[in-house]
Design a protein around this motif. Structure first.
Motif, PDB file in Angstrom:
ATOM      1  N   THR A 168     -23.577  -8.718  -6.150  1.00  0.00           N
ATOM      2  CA  THR A 168     -24.375  -9.512  -7.074  1.00  0.00           C
ATOM      3  C   THR A 168     -23.631  -9.670  -8.399  1.00  0.00           C
ATOM      4  N   ARG A 169     -22.597  -8.862  -8.562  1.00  0.00           N
ATOM      5  CA  ARG A 169     -21.856  -8.839  -9.817  1.00  0.00           C
ATOM      6  C   ARG A 169     -20.409  -8.468  -9.509  1.00  0.00           C
ATOM      7  N   LEU A 170     -19.465  -9.199 -10.095  1.00  0.00           N
ATOM      8  CA  LEU A 170     -18.040  -8.992  -9.832  1.00  0.00           C
ATOM      9  C   LEU A 170     -17.336  -8.562 -11.103  1.00  0.00           C
ATOM     10  N   TRP A 171     -16.593  -7.447 -11.016  1.00  0.00           N
ATOM     11  CA  TRP A 171     -15.741  -7.001 -12.113  1.00  0.00           C
ATOM     12  C   TRP A 171     -14.292  -7.168 -11.706  1.00  0.00           C
ATOM     13  N   VAL A 172     -13.515  -7.781 -12.594  1.00  0.00           N
ATOM     14  CA  VAL A 172     -12.075  -7.925 -12.377  1.00  0.00           C
ATOM     15  C   VAL A 172     -11.352  -6.982 -13.332  1.00  0.00           C
ATOM     16  N   PHE A 173     -10.573  -6.073 -12.773  1.00  0.00           N
ATOM     17  CA  PHE A 173      -9.765  -5.149 -13.568  1.00  0.00           C
ATOM     18  C   PHE A 173      -8.364  -5.741 -13.727  1.00  0.00           C
ATOM     19  N   ASP A 174      -7.902  -5.834 -14.972  1.00  0.00           N
ATOM     20  CA  ASP A 174      -6.584  -6.416 -15.216  1.00  0.00           C
ATOM     21  C   ASP A 174      -6.008  -5.822 -16.497  1.00  0.00           C
ATOM     22  N   LYS A 175      -4.703  -5.631 -16.486  1.00  0.00           N
ATOM     23  CA  LYS A 175      -4.000  -5.127 -17.667  1.00  0.00           C
ATOM     24  C   LYS A 175      -3.539  -6.327 -18.485  1.00  0.00           C
ATOM     25  N   VAL A 176      -4.157  -6.516 -19.649  1.00  0.00           N
ATOM     26  CA  VAL A 176      -3.882  -7.713 -20.451  1.00  0.00           C
ATOM     27  C   VAL A 176      -2.910  -7.444 -21.597  1.00  0.00           C
ATOM     28  N   ARG A 177      -2.694  -6.174 -21.921  1.00  0.00           N
ATOM     29  CA  ARG A 177      -1.748  -5.841 -22.984  1.00  0.00           C
ATOM     30  C   ARG A 177      -0.536  -5.137 -22.379  1.00  0.00           C
ATOM     31  N   HIS A 178       0.647  -5.563 -22.781  1.00  0.00           N
ATOM     32  CA  HIS A 178       1.885  -5.011 -22.235  1.00  0.00           C
ATOM     33  C   HIS A 178       2.860  -4.721 -23.370  1.00  0.00           C
ATOM     34  N   ASP A 179       3.540  -3.595 -23.284  1.00  0.00           N
ATOM     35  CA  ASP A 179       4.597  -3.239 -24.233  1.00  0.00           C
ATOM     36  C   ASP A 179       5.828  -2.840 -23.427  1.00  0.00           C
ATOM     37  N   PRO A 180       6.860  -3.701 -23.388  1.00  0.00           N
ATOM     38  CA  PRO A 180       8.056  -3.383 -22.592  1.00  0.00           C
ATOM     39  C   PRO A 180       8.691  -2.057 -22.987  1.00  0.00           C
ATOM     40  N   GLN A 181       8.544  -1.662 -24.239  1.00  0.00           N
ATOM     41  CA  GLN A 181       9.140  -0.405 -24.701  1.00  0.00           C
ATOM     42  C   GLN A 181       8.305   0.810 -24.305  1.00  0.00           C
ATOM     43  N   ALA A 182       7.046   0.585 -24.019  1.00  0.00           N
ATOM     44  CA  ALA A 182       6.140   1.682 -23.640  1.00  0.00           C
ATOM     45  C   ALA A 182       5.202   1.172 -22.555  1.00  0.00           C
ATOM     46  N   PRO A 183       5.701   1.063 -21.310  1.00  0.00           N
ATOM     47  CA  PRO A 183       4.900   0.442 -20.245  1.00  0.00           C
ATOM     48  C   PRO A 183       3.596   1.174 -19.928  1.00  0.00           C
ATOM     49  N   GLY A 184       3.482   2.436 -20.310  1.00  0.00           N
ATOM     50  CA  GLY A 184       2.257   3.169 -20.028  1.00  0.00           C
ATOM     51  C   GLY A 184       1.276   3.214 -21.178  1.00  0.00           C
ATOM     52  N   ALA A 185       1.577   2.466 -22.249  1.00  0.00           N
ATOM     53  CA  ALA A 185       0.746   2.578 -23.459  1.00  0.00           C
ATOM     54  C   ALA A 185      -0.633   1.947 -23.290  1.00  0.00           C
ATOM     55  N   TYR A 186      -0.742   0.929 -22.449  1.00  0.00           N
ATOM     56  CA  TYR A 186      -2.005   0.207 -22.314  1.00  0.00           C
ATOM     57  C   TYR A 186      -2.501   0.259 -20.876  1.00  0.00           C
ATOM     58  N   GLY A 187      -3.812   0.223 -20.732  1.00  0.00           N
ATOM     59  CA  GLY A 187      -4.414   0.266 -19.403  1.00  0.00           C
ATOM     60  C   GLY A 187      -5.176  -1.000 -19.087  1.00  0.00           C
ATOM     61  N   ALA A 188      -5.825  -0.983 -17.936  1.00  0.00           N
ATOM     62  CA  ALA A 188      -6.602  -2.140 -17.496  1.00  0.00           C
ATOM     63  C   ALA A 188      -7.954  -2.163 -18.189  1.00  0.00           C
ATOM     64  N   ARG A 189      -8.458  -3.373 -18.358  1.00  0.00           N
ATOM     65  CA  ARG A 189      -9.802  -3.608 -18.855  1.00  0.00           C
ATOM     66  C   ARG A 189     -10.569  -4.410 -17.805  1.00  0.00           C
ATOM     67  N   ILE A 190     -11.861  -4.541 -18.005  1.00  0.00           N
ATOM     68  CA  ILE A 190     -12.656  -5.439 -17.160  1.00  0.00           C
ATOM     69  C   ILE A 190     -12.612  -6.811 -17.817  1.00  0.00           C
ATOM     70  N   THR A 191     -11.795  -7.694 -17.267  1.00  0.00           N
ATOM     71  CA  THR A 191     -11.563  -8.993 -17.904  1.00  0.00           C
ATOM     72  C   THR A 191     -12.593 -10.043 -17.497  1.00  0.00           C
ATOM     73  N   TYR A 192     -13.220  -9.874 -16.360  1.00  0.00           N
ATOM     74  CA  TYR A 192     -14.320 -10.744 -15.929  1.00  0.00           C
ATOM     75  C   TYR A 192     -15.478  -9.865 -15.487  1.00  0.00           C
ATOM     76  N   ASP A 193     -16.670 -10.241 -15.879  1.00  0.00           N
ATOM     77  CA  ASP A 193     -17.902  -9.592 -15.435  1.00  0.00           C
ATOM     78  C   ASP A 193     -18.865 -10.722 -15.117  1.00  0.00           C
ATOM     79  N   LEU A 194     -18.976 -11.047 -13.825  1.00  0.00           N
ATOM     80  CA  LEU A 194     -19.657 -12.273 -13.427  1.00  0.00           C
ATOM     81  C   LEU A 194     -20.836 -11.999 -12.509  1.00  0.00           C
ATOM     82  N   SER A 195     -21.947 -12.640 -12.803  1.00  0.00           N
ATOM     83  CA  SER A 195     -23.026 -12.725 -11.830  1.00  0.00           C
ATOM     84  C   SER A 195     -22.601 -13.765 -10.810  1.00  0.00           C
TER      85      SER A 195
END
Length: 272
Positions: free
Chosen positions: A214-241
């Motif tokens: 009934t609801r879809l969450w899309v997990f995606d990593k939207v922030r990237h740092d080539p010098q520190a690839p592990g600095a940022y994680g995934a967020r829920i970029t879409y939350d759709l009924s």
């Protein structure tokens, strides 16, 4: 806010890291009882990690994950059942024995067995559940005698015998062929309605996510740092009924999760 309107699950400023590697960052969502939330995203983006946090197998690095306004326990409990893609059945037990064993240990932790009237009541309940998942005729068979689809039905019955409020499904149908998957889709929807479950399901298949949830969450990593690839994680970029989706949203999600694929996905969908 009245108790009737309170969310069942609250996710507040939730982060998950392993050392210097951030897997999930700043998740904020509420989920009401009875929702069916499907989770999609690229491999390694934290979907299964989030599912393990709901189960209590993992804890957040910071933020809050609340069930009925209380922190989720650090160990799995009866309120939350899980079904993995790899079938978690006991090979030396029959189908019926596999279903009742968890309840036997719950009721009799020292012996792991029930006797007399309590045992008869549990067996009756297990047989009703096996009938619901289509395994009545196989109750005396062993797991090696079952097809993949039948073993997955057994795993679902194992989870439901404990009467969980939340059912967690981690790519439960990924190993099944399309025909059996369609049957399993119908089964899980029937069980969701009949048992009034709240479901979270990880899937690699975008079409499956839209069809079941009934609801879809899309997990995606939207922030990237080539010098520190592990600095940022995934967020829920879409939350759709699912029923309220704009016509081009499926293509946008498909492209965000498969940036190398320039072809468009139709509304009938392609698998992620």
């Amino acid at each position: 806010m009245s108790n009737a309107n309170k969310p069942m699950l609250q996710i507040k400023n939730l982060w998950k890291s392993y050392g210097d590697t951030t897997v999930l960052e700043n998740l904020n969502k509420n989920v009401a009882a009875g929702e069916f939330v499907t989770l999609v995203g690229t491999s390694g983006c934290g979907k299964s990690t989030f599912l393990k946090m709901l189960l209590g197998m993992e804890t957040q690095t910071r933020g809050d994950l609340l069930l009925d306004d209380q922190p989720i326990g650090t160990e799995p409990d009866q309120a939350r059942g899980i079904v993995f893609q790899q079938y978690s059945v006991f090979p030396h037990l029959t189908v019926l024995q596999n279903v009742i064993i968890a309840r036997e240990f719950e009721k009799s932790p020292l012996l792991g067995k029930l006797f007399g009237t309590p045992k008869k009541a549990l067996v009756s309940e297990a047989r009703q559940l096996l009938d619901q998942v289509g395994l009545s005729a196989a109750e005396d068979k062993y797991p090696h005698e079952l097809s993949g689809g039948m073993r997955q039905r057994l795993a679902i019955a194992q989870a439901l015998i404990r009467k969980p409020r939340i059912l967690l499904l981690d790519e439960p149908f990924g190993a099944l062929d399309p025909g059996i998957r369609a049957d399993m889709h119908a089964l899980i929807l029937d069980l969701w309605r009949e048992h009034q479950l709240t479901i979270f399901m990880v899937t690699h298949d975008l079409t499956e996510g839209f069809y079941l949830g009934t609801r879809l969450w899309v997990f995606d990593k939207v922030r990237h740092d080539p010098q520190a690839p592990g600095a940022y994680g995934a967020r829920i970029t879409y939350d759709l009924s699912v029923g309220d989706m704009p016509s081009d949203t499926l293509n946008q999600i498909q492209q965000s999760l498969n940036p190398a694929d320039t072809s468009s996905a139709s509304a009938s969908g392609e698998s992620l």
